[in-house]
Design a protein around this motif. Structure first.
Motif, PDB file in Angstrom:
ATOM      1  N   VAL A 104      83.132  94.432  59.591  1.00 16.47           N
ATOM      2  CA  VAL A 104      82.297  93.311  59.525  1.00 16.47           C
ATOM      3  C   VAL A 104      81.693  93.116  61.038  1.00 16.47           C
ATOM      4  O   VAL A 104      82.313  93.124  62.015  1.00 16.47           O
ATOM      5  N   VAL A 105      80.178  93.309  60.963  1.00 16.51           N
ATOM      6  CA  VAL A 105      79.608  93.160  62.284  1.00 16.51           C
ATOM      7  C   VAL A 105      78.525  92.114  62.242  1.00 16.51           C
ATOM      8  O   VAL A 105      77.918  91.620  61.452  1.00 16.51           O
ATOM      9  N   SER A 106      78.097  91.771  63.451  1.00 15.60           N
ATOM     10  CA  SER A 106      76.941  90.743  63.795  1.00 15.60           C
ATOM     11  C   SER A 106      76.001  91.659  64.397  1.00 15.60           C
ATOM     12  O   SER A 106      76.301  92.761  64.885  1.00 15.60           O
ATOM     13  N   PHE A 107      74.586  91.604  63.819  1.00 15.24           N
ATOM     14  CA  PHE A 107      73.637  92.320  64.315  1.00 15.24           C
ATOM     15  C   PHE A 107      72.436  91.730  64.428  1.00 15.24           C
ATOM     16  O   PHE A 107      72.100  90.648  63.868  1.00 15.24           O
ATOM     17  N   VAL A 108      71.206  92.440  65.048  1.00 13.51           N
ATOM     18  CA  VAL A 108      69.838  91.547  65.006  1.00 13.51           C
ATOM     19  C   VAL A 108      69.155  92.244  64.127  1.00 13.51           C
ATOM     20  O   VAL A 108      68.869  93.250  64.232  1.00 13.51           O
TER      21      VAL A 108
END
Length: 258
Positions: free
Chosen positions: A9-13
Motif C-alpha cells: 500500500v502506497v501514497s502517491f502524487v
C-alpha cells in the motif's frame, strides 16, 4: 532506487490532480522480460508502466511512500482485500458483483481467479475482474423447495426456438433428476435419475405443483412448471427473488382459469 512489491500500500502524487492519494501496487512479473507494475486507486483506476518505463521509475515519478492499509479509502480497500485473497471462483457459484454505485447478484458462468463471467439476468452476462466479486450463499425462502437446486447447467448445441441446455437437479446435494431442452420450443424435459429413489423425484414434482397452485392465483397456466423452476433457480434465485414471486410475476398477464 525505489521499489515496492505486490500488494504494498502506497501514497502517491496523482500526476493529473497533483494531489496525494493512497492506493496499492500490483506487479506482473514476466519471465524473460521486464516486470509491469500498476498502482490501483479509487474505483480500480490505475497508473501503470505499460512498457514505457521501469517500475522503479514510476514509483519515483509518483513520489510513492509506504502507507498503512487502513488509510485506503473504503472502496479501494475492499478491492485490495479481494485482489490479495486471490480466490478462485467456480462455475455455478452465487456471487455479488460490486461497483461504485450498486451491488447486483448473479451466478458465475465462467470461473477463474482473474476475469470471470457472471449472469446477472438470463440475457445479460458481464465479464468482470474477480476483485469486484464476493461469493454468496444460495438464497433460501423458508420453503420446502429450498433444499433443491440446479447444478451443472450448461448451454448446448440445439435449435434456437428456446435455449438448449442440460443440467442436474440436486436435493440436499444428491442428484435426483436430469433436466434438458433441445431448443425446439416445446419446453424442457425433467427425468428422474435412475439411481435416486422414485419417491424423491415424485416429491419434488409435487412441491412445485403446490407452489404454482398458490402463486398462479387461479390463472390459466400452460407452461412447463418444472422447466420454469430450472430457469428460475439458475438465473433468478441468486438475485433473491423467490420461486413464488417469479410465478406471480409471470402470471400477472395471464387470463383467469375458466
Amino acid at each position: 532506487m525505489t521499489q515496492f512489491g505486490n500488494f504494498d500500500v502506497v501514497s502517491f502524487v496523482n500526476p493529473h490532480t497533483k494531489t496525494r492519494q493512497v492506493g496499492f501496487v500490483v506487479v506482473d512479473s514476466k519471465p524473460g522480460g521486464p516486470s509491469e507494475a500498476r498502482i490501483y486507486f479509487d474505483n480500480a483506476s490505475f497508473f501503470g508502466t505499460n512498457g514505457r518505463f521501469t517500475a522503479s521509475r514510476m514509483f519515483e515519478r509518483f513520489k510513492c511512500e509506504k502507507a498503512d492499509p487502513e488509510s485506503l479509502p473504503a472502496h479501494t480497500k475492499a478491492i485490495f482485500e479481494r485482489a490479495k485473497r486471490g480466490f478462485k471462483f467456480k462455475k455455478g457459484m452465487v456471487v455479488s458483483v460490486h461497483d461504485e454505485s450498486e451491488t447486483v447478484k448473479g451466478r458465475v458462468v465462467k470461473g477463474g481467479q482473474g476475469d470471470i463471467r457472471v449472469a446477472i439476468a438470463p440475457n445479460e452476462i458481464i465479464e468482470i475482474s474477480s476483485w469486484f466479486v464476493d461469493e454468496q450463499p444460495l438464497p433460501r425462502f423458508d420453503s420446502p423447495l429450498d433444499d433443491y437446486q440446479v447444478d451443472g447447467y450448461r448451454i448446448v448445441n440445439g435449435h434456437d426456438d428456446s435455449t438448449p441446455y442440460v443440467a442436474k437437479i440436486l436435493h440436499k446435494g444428491k442428484v435426483i433428476a436430469h433436466a434438458s431442452d433441445d431448443g425446439w420450443g416445446g419446453g424442457g424435459c425433467i427425468d428422474p435419475d435412475p439411481k435416486a429413489p422414485a419417491k424423491a423425484f415424485d416429491q419434488f414434482i409435487a412441491l412445485i405443483d403446490q407452489e404454482v397452485a398458490v402463486a398462479s392465483n387461479n390463472r390459466e397456466f400452460y407452461s412447463s412448471m418444472t422447466d420454469m423452476w430450472v430457469y428460475w433457480d439458475w438465473y433468478f434465485r441468486p438475485t433473491g427473488q423467490s420461486f413464488r414471486q417469479y410465478i406471480e410475476e409471470f402470471c400477472k398477464e395471464l387470463p383467469p382459469r375458466k
